[in-house]
Design a protein around this motif. Structure first.
Motif: not given
Length: 366
Positions: A26-30, A8-9, A19-21
């Motif tokens: 780890v799920i994130f948007e990009s 996450k970091e 960002i969700q762990t």
């Protein structure tokens, strides 16, 4: 597992948000460029997957219809070779082969319909690995953008038995507050993985700089995202950063392997490898860091020897209070053998072995 916070970091540092762990992910948007940047830059993640959709499904009919609704045609070209893998846990749809077959059928139908193809798809093009993961009737469908796991950096031409994964080696370093201007020593070098990862971190060299990824082959992605990501990695690398990184091992073959791997990584001049017993280690600077993955003493006939080794490190480092010591082991009596309670302890998994990362913080040098 256990490294979600570190991943996450790293994602945060690349500038991504939301960002969700979760357990083991780890799920994130990009944006699309993030597919290339995260593959090239993330040191502790295992692989990058693109989440195509999530939904609840209690029947195969629902699984087919809801999979069909997703925009597969935007990601997978008509010649793409579609390989579906799956897992199911505590769900009504417990048959993994049936789920895989239905998901593939729905994807193929969607591409045929959107591209107006009335024959079977040729599947002669780039590989698209689709994962169907069903947990408590919640379906997650994703595309694997990495290919080979991200721990395969491309520098390991040879290895000792049971080597440490490169991603875990990077994590062991990132869990410390080591800085590139401090001495770094690994007295259990093995294949040289920890010292090599330290040199990559020390000079801010992207770990995926020297390898290729599955999504690079996809014609549905703009090709310039890879070129731009590699240019960025080249610009941010600090090749002039001086480093004092040392690795030693009792086994001369391990030293030979470590040197070969460091050369392959382009770091041959930056790391000093030496054949040496741990008991002969003598710190020559103040405020250094000893970071390693020593033998655990699990094998018959090895236990006593390993216990003696732990005692030796404890007494050596007791005379060097400005040094910080970080050791990963599954030996539950480590602190008693080392002779001191750890400042901090963290549970980690080395493959399937449950281990503890014992952390001893050094005193600030005068």
């Amino acid at each position: 597992m256990g490294l979600e916070g570190l991943v996450k970091e790293e994602i945060k540092q690349l500038g991504y948000e939301n960002i969700q762990t979760e357990n083991g992910r780890v799920i994130f948007e990009s944006d699309l460029a993030g597919i290339a940047r995260t593959n090239i830059w993330l040191r502790t993640a295992d692989r990058i997957k693109i989440m195509i959709g999530q939904f609840s499904a209690f029947s195969f009919e629902e699984l087919f219809d809801l999979t069909f609704e997703l925009p597969w045609h935007e990601w997978i070209e008509e010649e793409g070779f579609i390989h579906v893998v799956g897992k199911s846990h505590k769900s009504k749809l417990y048959s993994v082969p049936d789920s895989q077959r239905i998901v593939k059928k729905a994807i193929v139908k969607k591409i045929q319909e959107r591209k107006k193809i009335f024959t079977a798809l040729p599947e002669t093009g780039p590989r698209y690995k689709v994962e169907v993961s069903i947990l408590k009737d919640q379906v997650t469908l994703s595309l694997d953008a990495s290919g080979a796991g991200l721990h395969k950096r491309g520098y390991r031409i040879d290895q000792v038995e049971a080597p440490l994964k490169e991603t875990l080696a990077a994590a062991l370093i990132q869990l410390t507050n080591w800085r590139p201007d401090r001495t770094f020593v690994d007295p259990f070098a093995g294949s040289g993985t920890i010292p090599i990862e330290a040199a990559l971190i020390g000079q801010n060299i992207a770990p995926g700089f020297n390898r290729s990824f599955a999504a690079e082959e996809w014609n549905t992605l703009p090709q310039d995202i890879w070129e731009r990501a590699l240019e960025e990695a080249e610009d941010l690398a600090n090749y002039d950063q001086p480093l004092d990184i040392q690795g030693s091992d009792l086994d001369p073959k391990a030293i030979q392997i470590s040197e070969q791997n460091a050369l392959e990584a382009g770091l041959g001049d930056l790391i000093q490898f030496k054949q040496m017993r741990v008991e002969d280690f003598k710190p020559r600077t103040e405020g250094g860091y000893l970071i390693g993955n020593p033998p655990y003493g699990d094998r018959i006939g090895e236990k006593k020897e390993v216990e003696k080794m732990y005692q030796s490190i404890g007494s050596i480092m007791d005379n060097h209070p400005t040094w910080s010591v970080y050791l990963l082991t599954s030996n539950e009596n480590f602190e008693q053998l080392y002779g001191k309670k750890a400042t901090k302890k963290r549970k980690l998994f080395n493959g399937f072995i449950r281990t503890d990362y014992y952390q001893y913080f050094g005193r600030k040098p005068k």
